[in-house]
Motif scaffolding. Structure first.
Motif, PDB file in Angstrom:
ATOM      1  N   ASN A  71       0.691  -1.386   0.214  1.00  0.00           N
ATOM      2  CA  ASN A  71      -0.025   0.032   0.103  1.00  0.00           C
ATOM      3  C   ASN A  71       0.972   1.145   0.088  1.00  0.00           C
ATOM      4  O   ASN A  71       0.511   2.164  -0.540  1.00  0.00           O
ATOM      5  CB  ASN A  71      -1.024   0.120   1.225  1.00  0.00           C
ATOM      6  N   ARG A  90      -0.979  -8.434   5.701  1.00  0.00           N
ATOM      7  CA  ARG A  90      -2.092  -8.510   4.878  1.00  0.00           C
ATOM      8  C   ARG A  90      -3.381  -7.678   5.339  1.00  0.00           C
ATOM      9  O   ARG A  90      -3.622  -7.571   6.704  1.00  0.00           O
ATOM     10  CB  ARG A  90      -2.764  -9.967   4.625  1.00  0.00           C
ATOM     11  N   CYS A  91      -3.613  -6.663   4.586  1.00  0.00           N
ATOM     12  CA  CYS A  91      -4.837  -5.638   4.870  1.00  0.00           C
ATOM     13  C   CYS A  91      -5.499  -5.400   3.390  1.00  0.00           C
ATOM     14  O   CYS A  91      -5.012  -5.914   2.219  1.00  0.00           O
ATOM     15  CB  CYS A  91      -4.170  -4.726   5.297  1.00  0.00           C
ATOM     16  N   ARG A  92      -6.533  -4.487   3.439  1.00  0.00           N
ATOM     17  CA  ARG A  92      -6.944  -3.939   2.066  1.00  0.00           C
ATOM     18  C   ARG A  92      -7.293  -2.592   2.335  1.00  0.00           C
ATOM     19  O   ARG A  92      -7.671  -2.182   3.593  1.00  0.00           O
ATOM     20  CB  ARG A  92      -8.303  -4.589   1.703  1.00  0.00           C
ATOM     21  N   SER A  94      -9.890  -0.083   1.836  1.00  0.00           N
ATOM     22  CA  SER A  94     -11.349  -0.040   1.356  1.00  0.00           C
ATOM     23  C   SER A  94     -11.932   1.161   1.547  1.00  0.00           C
ATOM     24  O   SER A  94     -11.508   2.273   2.079  1.00  0.00           O
ATOM     25  CB  SER A  94     -12.193  -1.058   2.511  1.00  0.00           C
ATOM     26  N   SER A 159      -7.989  -4.724   8.396  1.00  0.00           N
ATOM     27  CA  SER A 159      -7.792  -5.936   8.315  1.00  0.00           C
ATOM     28  C   SER A 159      -8.879  -6.733   8.976  1.00  0.00           C
ATOM     29  O   SER A 159      -9.586  -7.621   8.331  1.00  0.00           O
ATOM     30  CB  SER A 159      -6.287  -6.221   9.040  1.00  0.00           C
ATOM     31  N   THR A 174     -13.501  -2.272  -2.034  1.00  0.00           N
ATOM     32  CA  THR A 174     -12.031  -2.716  -2.036  1.00  0.00           C
ATOM     33  C   THR A 174     -11.322  -2.128  -3.125  1.00  0.00           C
ATOM     34  O   THR A 174     -11.554  -2.380  -4.138  1.00  0.00           O
ATOM     35  CB  THR A 174     -11.755  -4.226  -1.874  1.00  0.00           C
ATOM     36  N   GLU A 177      -5.587  -4.493  -2.618  1.00  0.00           N
ATOM     37  CA  GLU A 177      -5.235  -5.694  -1.481  1.00  0.00           C
ATOM     38  C   GLU A 177      -3.780  -5.498  -1.343  1.00  0.00           C
ATOM     39  O   GLU A 177      -2.814  -5.095  -2.227  1.00  0.00           O
ATOM     40  CB  GLU A 177      -5.430  -7.115  -2.222  1.00  0.00           C
ATOM     41  N   SER A 178      -3.216  -5.632  -0.182  1.00  0.00           N
ATOM     42  CA  SER A 178      -2.008  -5.572   0.295  1.00  0.00           C
ATOM     43  C   SER A 178      -1.211  -6.427   1.198  1.00  0.00           C
ATOM     44  O   SER A 178      -2.119  -7.148   2.018  1.00  0.00           O
ATOM     45  CB  SER A 178      -1.884  -4.204   0.851  1.00  0.00           C
ATOM     46  N   GLN A 179       0.077  -6.512   1.131  1.00  0.00           N
ATOM     47  CA  GLN A 179       0.815  -7.448   2.027  1.00  0.00           C
ATOM     48  C   GLN A 179       2.315  -6.886   2.218  1.00  0.00           C
ATOM     49  O   GLN A 179       2.583  -6.030   1.535  1.00  0.00           O
ATOM     50  CB  GLN A 179       0.655  -8.983   1.666  1.00  0.00           C
TER      51      GLN A 179
END
Ligand code: PRT
Ligand code: ZN
Length: 284
Positions: A71, A90-92, A94, A159, A174, A177-179
């Protein structure tokens, strides 16, 4: 010559980053408030930084590699390359609106004010969807913006979703998406590049190990072939006769993701004494 890595000092990626290095056999003492510890048994120097500064340090050549959320890279592209996605953090990103507000498509936000710490990503996202909204950049506590009348909607990292929920917000889109990802500077000396190859080899072994399980089970000899076929192993499974007549022991490696489904089918096919073990390292 050492490889210099930049990782987050404190925050959501800090533990995952140090744990990964430790699992790769790269130990270092983190105490004594030292900002630049050196690994004990590997040619690596570690810089502890704020996550937002990591891409710059790597691009500018102060560090050779770094660990940062995708991100952060998407919001502020820098002259760095992603070498490997790391599977943690991991997260998004949104978009969320107040729970009671109507929402059907992104066009519902046309002309509305959206509070976010990710103005560049959001601006591109709205433009790509041909919706015009008012992107309002704020640096923190984005989730309270609607309740204090600062915005009609927010865009923030999510998350578990509990922050949005407890602020009366509902996730509706969304955006990204990220990590965590390992990044590098494009130009590295041959010597540093060789150390990076070693680190990457270890990271990939650790990642492969955590994505797989070692499975052992007993099968009646007459069902062994059918059971072995259910094991989508790396190679065909190992089969060994048991001391007890009419039984064999089968060993294999299965993907973590397939795991429950495979175990169910194995039981139905007559497997007994199923043991599932974690794998420490998997050297390809
Ligand atoms: O001090 P520094 O600048 O280094 O840290 P920071 O406060 O900027 O970052 P930090 O530690 O919060 O996050 C670092 C990275 O972790 C982010 O860039 C993401 O890549 C990743 N990450 C993963 C997250 C989350 N999950 C996350 N949930 N970053 C932030 N959050 C926040 C989110 O902003 C919101 O406030 O957590 C809250 C929502 O969490 P849930 O579980 O309630 O949905
Ligand atoms: Zn930060």
């Amino acid at each position: 010559m050492k490889l210099r890595i930049a990782i987050q000092k404190q925050g959501r990626l800090a533990d995952g980053s140090t744990a990964l290095l430790k699992r790769c056999g790269i130990g270092f003492s983190n105490g004594l408030g030292k900002l630049r510890p050196e690994a004990e048994d590997f040619p690596l120097e570690i810089f502890f930084l704020r996550d937002d500064d990591i891409p710059d340090y790597v691009a500018d050549g102060v560090a050779d590699i770094g660990i940062v959320g995708e991100n952060v890279l998407a919001e502020q592209p820098k002259n760095v390359e992603v070498v490997e996605r790391l599977g943690f953090g991991r997260c998004r990103l949104s978009i969320a609106v107040p729970k009671g507000d109507e929402y059907s498509t992104l066009a519902s936000l046309s002309g509305k004010r959206i509070a976010t710490s990710y103005p560049n990503i959001l601006t591109k996202y709205f433009a790509a969807n041909s919706v015009e909204a008012n992107i309002h950049e704020i640096s923190g506590s984005v989730e309270i913006a609607p309740s204090i009348g600062l915005a009609d909607a927010v865009s923030d990292l999510v998350s578990s979703g509990s922050t949005l929920f407890s602020n009366g917000l509902r996730e509706v889109e969304t955006v990204l998406e990220s990590q965590a990802a390992l990044i590098r500077r494009p130009e590295l000396s041959a010597e540093v590049e060789a150390i990076l190859d070693q680190v990457l080899f270890r990271i990939r072994s650790v990642r492969a190990a955590s994505q797989n399980k070692y499975i052992l089970l007993n099968a009646p000899t007459d069902k062994a072939d059918a059971i072995a076929k259910l094991l989508p192993g790396i190679k065909s499974p190992t089969m060994m006769p048991l001391a007890e007549e009419g039984w064999v022991s089968i060993h294999s490696v299965i993907k973590q993701n397939d795991f429950w489904e495979v175990v169910d089918r194995l039981k139905q096919a007559g497997a007994e004494g199923i043991l599932v073990l974690s794998i420490d390292q998997m050297i390809g």
